[in-house]
Design a protein around this motif. Structure first.
Motif, PDB file in Angstrom:
ATOM      1  N   CYS A   1      -1.041   8.645  10.986  1.00 48.13           N
ATOM      2  CA  CYS A   1      -1.552   7.825   9.886  1.00 48.13           C
ATOM      3  C   CYS A   1      -0.602   7.887   8.688  1.00 48.13           C
ATOM      4  CB  CYS A   1      -2.929   8.299   9.437  1.00 48.13           C
ATOM      5  SG  CYS A   1      -4.158   8.340  10.765  1.00 48.13           S
ATOM      6  N   CYS A   2      -0.427   6.753   8.018  1.00 48.12           N
ATOM      7  CA  CYS A   2       0.362   6.751   6.792  1.00 48.12           C
ATOM      8  C   CYS A   2      -0.030   5.553   5.942  1.00 48.12           C
ATOM      9  CB  CYS A   2       1.869   6.714   7.089  1.00 48.12           C
ATOM     10  SG  CYS A   2       2.499   5.133   7.652  1.00 48.12           S
ATOM     11  N   ALA A   3       0.298   5.633   4.672  1.00 44.00           N
ATOM     12  CA  ALA A   3       0.106   4.488   3.784  1.00 44.00           C
ATOM     13  C   ALA A   3       1.155   3.430   4.112  1.00 44.00           C
ATOM     14  CB  ALA A   3       0.231   4.920   2.323  1.00 44.00           C
ATOM     15  N   VAL A   4       0.825   2.171   3.862  1.00 41.71           N
ATOM     16  CA  VAL A   4       1.751   1.066   4.126  1.00 41.71           C
ATOM     17  C   VAL A   4       1.981   0.298   2.831  1.00 41.71           C
ATOM     18  CG1 VAL A   4       2.181  -1.047   5.427  1.00 41.71           C
ATOM     19  CG2 VAL A   4       0.974   0.862   6.508  1.00 41.71           C
ATOM     20  N   GLY A   5       3.194   0.439   2.287  1.00 40.55           N
ATOM     21  CA  GLY A   5       3.577  -0.331   1.103  1.00 40.55           C
ATOM     22  C   GLY A   5       4.461  -1.478   1.535  1.00 40.55           C
ATOM     23  N   THR A   6       5.769  -1.244   1.564  1.00 35.81           N
ATOM     24  CA  THR A   6       6.687  -2.258   2.073  1.00 35.81           C
ATOM     25  C   THR A   6       6.667  -2.318   3.597  1.00 35.81           C
ATOM     26  OG1 THR A   6       8.531  -0.689   2.132  1.00 35.81           O
ATOM     27  CG2 THR A   6       8.233  -1.966   0.094  1.00 35.81           C
ATOM     28  N   GLY A   7       6.271  -1.227   4.232  1.00 35.90           N
ATOM     29  CA  GLY A   7       6.265  -1.161   5.689  1.00 35.90           C
ATOM     30  C   GLY A   7       7.445  -0.401   6.254  1.00 35.90           C
TER      31      GLY A   7
ATOM     32  N   ILE B   1      -1.916   4.357  12.602  1.00 35.25           N
ATOM     33  CA  ILE B   1      -2.936   3.734  11.760  1.00 35.25           C
ATOM     34  C   ILE B   1      -2.369   3.653  10.352  1.00 35.25           C
ATOM     35  CG2 ILE B   1      -5.265   3.905  10.804  1.00 35.25           C
ATOM     36  CD1 ILE B   1      -6.062   5.521  13.246  1.00 35.25           C
ATOM     37  N   GLY B   2      -2.221   2.442   9.838  1.00 36.05           N
ATOM     38  CA  GLY B   2      -1.651   2.242   8.510  1.00 36.05           C
ATOM     39  C   GLY B   2      -2.714   1.893   7.494  1.00 36.05           C
ATOM     40  N   PHE B   3      -2.659   2.520   6.342  1.00 31.48           N
ATOM     41  CA  PHE B   3      -3.609   2.262   5.266  1.00 31.48           C
ATOM     42  C   PHE B   3      -2.896   1.455   4.183  1.00 31.48           C
ATOM     43  CE2 PHE B   3      -5.022   6.109   7.389  1.00 31.48           C
ATOM     44  CZ  PHE B   3      -6.360   5.821   7.618  1.00 31.48           C
ATOM     45  N   CYS B   4      -3.301   0.207   4.039  1.00 30.69           N
ATOM     46  CA  CYS B   4      -2.595  -0.724   3.164  1.00 30.69           C
ATOM     47  C   CYS B   4      -3.352  -0.918   1.851  1.00 30.69           C
ATOM     48  CB  CYS B   4      -2.430  -2.065   3.872  1.00 30.69           C
ATOM     49  SG  CYS B   4      -1.586  -3.292   2.901  1.00 30.69           S
ATOM     50  N   PRO B   5      -2.764  -0.519   0.710  1.00 28.22           N
ATOM     51  CA  PRO B   5      -3.459  -0.650  -0.579  1.00 28.22           C
ATOM     52  C   PRO B   5      -3.316  -2.034  -1.202  1.00 28.22           C
ATOM     53  CG  PRO B   5      -1.362   0.436  -0.913  1.00 28.22           C
ATOM     54  CD  PRO B   5      -1.474   0.188   0.568  1.00 28.22           C
ATOM     55  N   PHE B   6      -2.510  -2.896  -0.577  1.00 27.51           N
ATOM     56  CA  PHE B   6      -2.268  -4.217  -1.151  1.00 27.51           C
ATOM     57  C   PHE B   6      -2.973  -5.300  -0.349  1.00 27.51           C
ATOM     58  CE2 PHE B   6       1.704  -1.714  -1.828  1.00 27.51           C
ATOM     59  CZ  PHE B   6       1.498  -1.452  -3.174  1.00 27.51           C
ATOM     60  N   GLN B   7      -3.010  -6.506  -0.895  1.00 22.51           N
ATOM     61  CA  GLN B   7      -3.705  -7.610  -0.240  1.00 22.51           C
ATOM     62  C   GLN B   7      -2.801  -8.401   0.698  1.00 22.51           C
ATOM     63  OE1 GLN B   7      -5.424  -9.942  -3.391  1.00 22.51           O
ATOM     64  NE2 GLN B   7      -7.084  -8.499  -3.754  1.00 22.51           N
TER      65      GLN B   7
ATOM     66  N   VAL C   1      -1.432  -8.257   3.499  1.00 26.99           N
ATOM     67  CA  VAL C   1      -1.370  -7.565   4.780  1.00 26.99           C
ATOM     68  C   VAL C   1      -0.519  -8.341   5.774  1.00 26.99           C
ATOM     69  CG1 VAL C   1      -2.719  -6.673   6.712  1.00 26.99           C
ATOM     70  CG2 VAL C   1      -3.612  -6.492   4.372  1.00 26.99           C
ATOM     71  N   PHE C   2      -0.676  -9.664   5.827  1.00 26.52           N
ATOM     72  CA  PHE C   2       0.074 -10.474   6.786  1.00 26.52           C
ATOM     73  C   PHE C   2       1.569 -10.371   6.509  1.00 26.52           C
ATOM     74  CE2 PHE C   2       2.109 -14.500   8.000  1.00 26.52           C
ATOM     75  CZ  PHE C   2       1.807 -14.518   9.351  1.00 26.52           C
ATOM     76  N   GLU C   3       1.937 -10.412   5.237  1.00 23.05           N
ATOM     77  CA  GLU C   3       3.344 -10.318   4.858  1.00 23.05           C
ATOM     78  C   GLU C   3       3.935  -8.973   5.262  1.00 23.05           C
ATOM     79  OE1 GLU C   3       5.593 -10.151   0.596  1.00 23.05           O
ATOM     80  OE2 GLU C   3       4.230 -11.840   0.902  1.00 23.05           O
ATOM     81  N   GLN C   4       3.166  -7.911   5.064  1.00 23.27           N
ATOM     82  CA  GLN C   4       3.644  -6.580   5.442  1.00 23.27           C
ATOM     83  C   GLN C   4       3.754  -6.439   6.952  1.00 23.27           C
ATOM     84  OE1 GLN C   4       0.504  -4.916   3.159  1.00 23.27           O
ATOM     85  NE2 GLN C   4       1.876  -3.858   1.762  1.00 23.27           N
ATOM     86  N   LYS C   5       2.798  -7.031   7.670  1.00 28.86           N
ATOM     87  CA  LYS C   5       2.827  -6.985   9.137  1.00 28.86           C
ATOM     88  C   LYS C   5       4.080  -7.673   9.664  1.00 28.86           C
ATOM     89  CE  LYS C   5      -0.002  -8.182  13.167  1.00 28.86           C
ATOM     90  NZ  LYS C   5       0.925  -9.128  13.829  1.00 28.86           N
ATOM     91  N   LYS C   6       4.435  -8.819   9.100  1.00 27.21           N
ATOM     92  CA  LYS C   6       5.635  -9.540   9.524  1.00 27.21           C
ATOM     93  C   LYS C   6       6.892  -8.721   9.223  1.00 27.21           C
ATOM     94  CE  LYS C   6       5.794 -13.208  10.912  1.00 27.21           C
ATOM     95  NZ  LYS C   6       5.791 -13.723  12.300  1.00 27.21           N
ATOM     96  N   ASN C   7       6.892  -8.040   8.077  1.00 25.25           N
ATOM     97  CA  ASN C   7       8.051  -7.225   7.729  1.00 25.25           C
ATOM     98  C   ASN C   7       8.209  -6.055   8.695  1.00 25.25           C
ATOM     99  OD1 ASN C   7      10.273  -6.507   5.895  1.00 25.25           O
ATOM    100  ND2 ASN C   7       8.998  -4.754   5.365  1.00 25.25           N
TER     101      ASN C   7
END
Length: 216
Positions: free
Chosen positions: A170-176, A193-199, A201-207
């Motif tokens: 598990c880790c936080a997901v900022g830029t990815g 398992i990624g914990f994303c604090p930003f909205q 999500v789709f952009e981070q997933k693509k990155n």
């Protein structure tokens, strides 16, 4: 000489709830790597600095906001390693320096400012970046947060220091960037398992998908 606590220690968490559920949770203490360049900051900067040394560059340029831990660590590592650091800041030129930026300044980081609109849409434009080449000569550009193949390569070393065969990481997901490095280091039975604090999500997933396609 820079002294790093690597491999960083792994600590087991204890609680009655975890015992009742027969769950074991461990924390990899990358916050103990260094007093200033802690957490994933060392991981994401390491290979950028190796690249700068290979190319005999003296200038390193990167981006961040006024509370950027990335610029905080970058300014310190640049200063003790003999590099000049340039920080492109999101904000107005007359904004007051806080403790983060004051620390960067104390480590000889030079600031250049972009308002929020310019920062979002222009900071990576060739025309804008050419200005700094005209001013300083050649420089190594580090994306915001160290988010590129060099950053991922450093973050891949996190799991290389783990001997336990964990089921989930598990880790936080900022830029990815960190998540991408971990994903590329997992065995076939492990999951992230990624914990994303930003909205975004789709952009981070693509990155993350983009970064994971590269070979390192």
């Amino acid at each position: 000489m820079l002294k790093l606590n690597i491999p960083s220690p792994i600590t087991k968490l204890h609680s009655d709830f975890l015992s009742q559920k027969s769950i074991e949770i461990y924390v990899k203490r990358d916050d103990l790597i260094h007093d200033v360049i802690s957490g994933n900051k060392w991981r994401k900067l390491k290979y950028h600095f190796i690249e700068a040394q290979k190319k005999n560059m003296k200038n390193i340029l990167s981006f961040g906001g006024q509370y950027s831990n990335h610029l905080h660590a970058l300014s310190y590592l640049s200063n003790i390693s003999g590099f000049n650091s340039i920080g492109i800041l999101r904000g107005e030129k007359d904004m007051q320096l806080n403790s983060t930026l004051s620390f960067c300044q104390s480590n000889n980081m030079l600031f250049h400012y972009l308002n929020r609109h310019q920062y979002r849409f222009q900071k990576y434009s060739p025309e804008y970046l050419q200005r700094f080449k005209d001013l300083f000569g050649d420089y190594l550009l580090i994306p915001e947060g160290g988010n590129n193949i060099f950053g991922v390569k450093g973050c891949m070393e996190i799991m290389q220091e783990v001997d336990f065969d964990f089921d989930y990481i598990c880790c936080a997901v900022g830029t990815g960037c960190t998540a991408s490095g971990i994903i590329k280091s997992l065995n076939k039975k492990q999951f992230l398992i990624g914990f994303c604090p930003f909205q975004k999500v789709f952009e981070q997933k693509k990155n993350i998908e983009r970064l994971c396609k590269n070979n390192y």
